[in-house]
Design a protein around this motif. Sequence first.
Motif, PDB file in Angstrom:
ATOM      1  N   HIS A 125       0.838  -1.199   0.000  1.00  0.00           N
ATOM      2  CA  HIS A 125       0.000   0.000   0.000  1.00  0.00           C
ATOM      3  C   HIS A 125       0.872   1.247   0.000  1.00  0.00           C
ATOM      4  O   HIS A 125       1.831   1.357   0.750  1.00  0.00           O
ATOM      5  N   HIS A 126       0.532   2.191  -0.860  1.00  0.00           N
ATOM      6  CA  HIS A 126       1.262   3.463  -0.936  1.00  0.00           C
ATOM      7  C   HIS A 126       0.340   4.582  -0.492  1.00  0.00           C
ATOM      8  O   HIS A 126      -0.809   4.666  -0.916  1.00  0.00           O
ATOM      9  N   PHE A 127       0.864   5.441   0.337  1.00  0.00           N
ATOM     10  CA  PHE A 127       0.100   6.591   0.783  1.00  0.00           C
ATOM     11  C   PHE A 127       0.112   7.650  -0.314  1.00  0.00           C
ATOM     12  O   PHE A 127       1.132   7.859  -0.963  1.00  0.00           O
ATOM     13  N   PRO A 128      -0.998   8.347  -0.542  1.00  0.00           N
ATOM     14  CA  PRO A 128      -1.026   9.345  -1.618  1.00  0.00           C
ATOM     15  C   PRO A 128      -0.148  10.556  -1.329  1.00  0.00           C
ATOM     16  O   PRO A 128       0.395  11.150  -2.249  1.00  0.00           O
TER      17      PRO A 128
END
Length: 55
Positions: free
Chosen positions: A31-34
């Motif tokens: 998961h990548h944070f925006p």
Amino acid sequence: MPQLNPAPWLMILVFSWLIFITIIPPKVIAHHFPNEPTSRTAQMPKTNPWNWPWH
């Protein structure tokens, strides 16, 4: 009493932990944070003191 027979419950426990350990962590790690945090500069901005006359 079927609750005392550990055979089905042990397999359910083992399979559920197998899923938790093998499938879920890569999905969470991918998961990548925006809004990635940016590094702050070491130098703090200079602030001027307020020169208010006290009456």
